[in-house]
Motif scaffolding. Sequence first.
Motif, PDB file in Angstrom:
ATOM      1  N   LEU A  14      32.028 -11.837  22.318  1.00  0.00           N
ATOM      2  CA  LEU A  14      32.111 -12.810  23.401  1.00  0.00           C
ATOM      3  C   LEU A  14      32.346 -12.067  24.701  1.00  0.00           C
ATOM      4  O   LEU A  14      33.313 -11.303  24.819  1.00  0.00           O
ATOM      5  CB  LEU A  14      33.242 -13.801  23.148  1.00  0.00           C
ATOM      6  N   VAL A  15      31.467 -12.286  25.667  1.00  0.00           N
ATOM      7  CA  VAL A  15      31.590 -11.642  26.970  1.00  0.00           C
ATOM      8  C   VAL A  15      32.391 -12.558  27.882  1.00  0.00           C
ATOM      9  O   VAL A  15      31.905 -13.611  28.300  1.00  0.00           O
ATOM     10  CB  VAL A  15      30.210 -11.327  27.569  1.00  0.00           C
ATOM     11  N   GLU A  16      33.632 -12.173  28.145  1.00  0.00           N
ATOM     12  CA  GLU A  16      34.569 -12.967  28.926  1.00  0.00           C
ATOM     13  C   GLU A  16      34.766 -14.336  28.265  1.00  0.00           C
ATOM     14  O   GLU A  16      34.283 -14.601  27.166  1.00  0.00           O
ATOM     15  CB  GLU A  16      34.103 -13.112  30.379  1.00  0.00           C
ATOM     16  N   SER A  17      35.527 -15.200  28.933  1.00  0.00           N
ATOM     17  CA  SER A  17      35.785 -16.533  28.408  1.00  0.00           C
ATOM     18  C   SER A  17      36.017 -17.475  29.561  1.00  0.00           C
ATOM     19  O   SER A  17      36.492 -17.061  30.631  1.00  0.00           O
ATOM     20  CB  SER A  17      37.025 -16.521  27.499  1.00  0.00           C
ATOM     21  N   MET A  18      35.694 -18.734  29.347  1.00  0.00           N
ATOM     22  CA  MET A  18      36.197 -19.746  30.262  1.00  0.00           C
ATOM     23  C   MET A  18      37.675 -19.936  29.962  1.00  0.00           C
ATOM     24  O   MET A  18      38.167 -19.584  28.880  1.00  0.00           O
ATOM     25  CB  MET A  18      35.430 -21.054  30.111  1.00  0.00           C
ATOM     26  N   LEU A  19      38.378 -20.505  30.921  1.00  0.00           N
ATOM     27  CA  LEU A  19      39.796 -20.740  30.749  1.00  0.00           C
ATOM     28  C   LEU A  19      40.021 -22.026  29.955  1.00  0.00           C
ATOM     29  O   LEU A  19      39.093 -22.796  29.725  1.00  0.00           O
ATOM     30  CB  LEU A  19      40.481 -20.805  32.110  1.00  0.00           C
ATOM     31  N   HIS A  20      41.240 -22.228  29.525  1.00  0.00           N
ATOM     32  CA  HIS A  20      41.715 -23.439  28.852  1.00  0.00           C
ATOM     33  C   HIS A  20      41.633 -23.327  27.330  1.00  0.00           C
ATOM     34  O   HIS A  20      40.835 -22.587  26.766  1.00  0.00           O
ATOM     35  CB  HIS A  20      40.989 -24.710  29.321  1.00  0.00           C
ATOM     36  N   ASP A  21      42.465 -24.138  26.677  1.00  0.00           N
ATOM     37  CA  ASP A  21      42.687 -24.052  25.236  1.00  0.00           C
ATOM     38  C   ASP A  21      41.438 -24.328  24.419  1.00  0.00           C
ATOM     39  O   ASP A  21      41.277 -23.784  23.321  1.00  0.00           O
ATOM     40  CB  ASP A  21      43.793 -25.021  24.809  1.00  0.00           C
ATOM     41  N   ALA A  22      40.560 -25.220  24.884  1.00  0.00           N
ATOM     42  CA  ALA A  22      39.386 -25.560  24.074  1.00  0.00           C
ATOM     43  C   ALA A  22      38.575 -24.310  23.754  1.00  0.00           C
ATOM     44  O   ALA A  22      38.045 -24.169  22.641  1.00  0.00           O
ATOM     45  CB  ALA A  22      38.522 -26.585  24.804  1.00  0.00           C
ATOM     46  N   PHE A  23      38.471 -23.394  24.694  1.00  0.00           N
ATOM     47  CA  PHE A  23      37.689 -22.177  24.475  1.00  0.00           C
ATOM     48  C   PHE A  23      38.461 -21.175  23.634  1.00  0.00           C
ATOM     49  O   PHE A  23      37.872 -20.480  22.799  1.00  0.00           O
ATOM     50  CB  PHE A  23      37.272 -21.587  25.823  1.00  0.00           C
ATOM     51  N   TYR A  24      39.769 -21.099  23.831  1.00  0.00           N
ATOM     52  CA  TYR A  24      40.571 -20.203  22.997  1.00  0.00           C
ATOM     53  C   TYR A  24      40.573 -20.689  21.553  1.00  0.00           C
ATOM     54  O   TYR A  24      40.396 -19.906  20.614  1.00  0.00           O
ATOM     55  CB  TYR A  24      42.010 -20.129  23.514  1.00  0.00           C
ATOM     56  N   ASN A  25      40.766 -21.990  21.356  1.00  0.00           N
ATOM     57  CA  ASN A  25      40.799 -22.541  20.009  1.00  0.00           C
ATOM     58  C   ASN A  25      39.453 -22.383  19.309  1.00  0.00           C
ATOM     59  O   ASN A  25      39.396 -22.188  18.090  1.00  0.00           O
ATOM     60  CB  ASN A  25      41.197 -24.013  20.043  1.00  0.00           C
ATOM     61  N   GLY A  26      38.373 -22.486  20.077  1.00  0.00           N
ATOM     62  CA  GLY A  26      37.049 -22.308  19.488  1.00  0.00           C
ATOM     63  C   GLY A  26      36.862 -20.923  18.902  1.00  0.00           C
ATOM     64  O   GLY A  26      36.193 -20.748  17.873  1.00  0.00           O
ATOM     65  N   HIS A 384      47.784 -31.370  28.168  1.00  0.00           N
ATOM     66  CA  HIS A 384      47.446 -29.964  27.959  1.00  0.00           C
ATOM     67  C   HIS A 384      47.525 -29.245  29.302  1.00  0.00           C
ATOM     68  O   HIS A 384      46.720 -29.531  30.205  1.00  0.00           O
ATOM     69  CB  HIS A 384      46.041 -29.836  27.370  1.00  0.00           C
ATOM     70  N   LEU A 385      48.464 -28.331  29.445  1.00  0.00           N
ATOM     71  CA  LEU A 385      48.626 -27.584  30.698  1.00  0.00           C
ATOM     72  C   LEU A 385      48.013 -26.196  30.557  1.00  0.00           C
ATOM     73  O   LEU A 385      48.110 -25.570  29.501  1.00  0.00           O
ATOM     74  CB  LEU A 385      50.104 -27.445  31.058  1.00  0.00           C
ATOM     75  N   HIS A 386      47.382 -25.728  31.625  1.00  0.00           N
ATOM     76  CA  HIS A 386      46.904 -24.352  31.639  1.00  0.00           C
ATOM     77  C   HIS A 386      47.524 -23.553  32.781  1.00  0.00           C
ATOM     78  O   HIS A 386      47.001 -22.518  33.189  1.00  0.00           O
ATOM     79  CB  HIS A 386      45.371 -24.293  31.703  1.00  0.00           C
ATOM     80  N   HIS A 387      48.647 -24.044  33.301  1.00  0.00           N
ATOM     81  CA  HIS A 387      49.449 -23.277  34.251  1.00  0.00           C
ATOM     82  C   HIS A 387      50.890 -23.248  33.764  1.00  0.00           C
ATOM     83  O   HIS A 387      51.358 -24.185  33.109  1.00  0.00           O
ATOM     84  CB  HIS A 387      49.402 -23.891  35.653  1.00  0.00           C
ATOM     85  N   GLU A 388      51.570 -22.167  34.098  1.00  0.00           N
ATOM     86  CA  GLU A 388      52.980 -22.027  33.783  1.00  0.00           C
ATOM     87  C   GLU A 388      53.781 -21.984  35.082  1.00  0.00           C
ATOM     88  O   GLU A 388      53.239 -21.622  36.144  1.00  0.00           O
ATOM     89  CB  GLU A 388      53.228 -20.737  32.992  1.00  0.00           C
ATOM     90  N   PRO A 389      55.058 -22.372  35.026  1.00  0.00           N
ATOM     91  CA  PRO A 389      55.886 -22.263  36.239  1.00  0.00           C
ATOM     92  C   PRO A 389      55.822 -20.850  36.811  1.00  0.00           C
ATOM     93  O   PRO A 389      55.904 -19.859  36.091  1.00  0.00           O
ATOM     94  CB  PRO A 389      57.281 -22.608  35.720  1.00  0.00           C
ATOM     95  N   GLY A 390      55.646 -20.800  38.116  1.00  0.00           N
ATOM     96  CA  GLY A 390      55.493 -19.522  38.797  1.00  0.00           C
ATOM     97  C   GLY A 390      54.066 -19.202  39.168  1.00  0.00           C
ATOM     98  O   GLY A 390      53.814 -18.358  40.033  1.00  0.00           O
ATOM     99  N   ASP A 391      53.085 -19.882  38.527  1.00  0.00           N
ATOM    100  CA  ASP A 391      51.680 -19.654  38.859  1.00  0.00           C
ATOM    101  C   ASP A 391      51.337 -20.280  40.205  1.00  0.00           C
ATOM    102  O   ASP A 391      51.830 -21.367  40.537  1.00  0.00           O
ATOM    103  CB  ASP A 391      50.761 -20.277  37.802  1.00  0.00           C
TER     104      ASP A 391
END
Length: 436
Positions: A14-26, A384-391
């Motif tokens: 896989l060349v790079e990834s889009m962000l967010h859980d759906a792509f990580y889980n895939g 579903h959050l894709h940011h953490e405190p401090g971002d």
Amino acid sequence: MSGYEQFRGKRLALVESMLHDAFYNGIHRARDFGCEVWLLVRGEEWYTGGRPLSGHPLGRVDRVVQVDTHDWRAVAGVLTDADGKPLVDGVLSFSDYHTEVTARVAESLGLPSQGLEAVRAANHKHLLREALGDDPANVRWRLVTRREELEAAVGHVGLPLIAKPPSEAISFGVRKCLTWDQVLDAWRELSAVRASLRGQPRPGHVLLEEYVRGTEVSVESMTAGGVTHFFGATSKELHKDTLLEEAHSFPVALDAGVWEEVRACVDRALRAVSYRQGPAHTEVMITEDGPRIVEVNPRLPAHMISTMVTDVCGTDPHLDAKLLAVGAEHVPHRGPGDGAVGGAAVVVLFPDEPGEFTGIDGTGDTAGTDSTGGEGPSPGVSVHLHHEPGDPVATRLDNSASVGFVYARAHSAKEALDEARRAAGRIRIHTRKEAP
């Protein structure tokens, strides 16, 4: 989900990834079926913000390879042995900025490919307009390469119009122009952009397109063996000023005749660019005069749309796309009206103010109840959050400004969207202004 056992013993890059859980889980679902996954990245900080990749979902792949992912020869080099033979069974990308590099690598190594020219035409939107030609689903357009061409281009396209970079993603730089002065402002702004959001050089050209009124949907499809299989249409709720996508629901309940027209125009568009295989996320405006193609994206959709397809249709587009990429013979199954169950929706969460993300309130009561008393999926809501405190979080100018999603399932797409909106209305996103 029959057929996914074909992953066993396959190796996918896989060349790079889009962000967010759906792509990580895939990624991890493919690994669960026995696929070995290599992740090629130019830099880990794009995903981690300086944190260790080992603590990120992408860090759990079988191998992480750092390489210049803008350079197809460099990518091909790390995927071949000393004799020039490929070390992987397939190479794939869902990142708009890397699908073209990936297609070029796949073709150079003799691996399954969506087709380099097809991906180029989809990524460079003026090439798609050229390929569509006099198809009734096309719109008036002009590519403006220098200031002297602007007046004639506006005269051809007409006002109002849409101005956009011809080769960008996440709705970056899309401007609706009602007047000549707004067109001129858009030209000055967009022609000054000489690099993509991922750092690739850009010539500063600006694409002007006819503004068409109607109902916008996206069409989710998977092409395999020369046949395009349609999962259904997704609604698109747009912000009135920024045109950003703020909510989606699936599947849209279109009249049978309208859905056939939409499917036909998407099929023609994919054939016009000679799209060989893989996922496509095609944006279509349904007008009084028939459907019009807005964009074709040679990848899976973001905003949890693929999750909606999985939950409603019973097939997993992430797995379908990866199977095709490693050369498996696979036909995606089911769609609305053919085994589909219920509906789903997502609302995008944007902060009111830019700055440092500090937290979120109102997510405690996200469990829906079955208000109908009938059989089928009960409404269920999750955040579903894709940011953490401090971002850092940005002003709402493109889709990168979102901090997360509210996701809902219900008996119908409309009911799911109502549930998601109610839940999103209880949420408050907190930011702190950064020091100047």
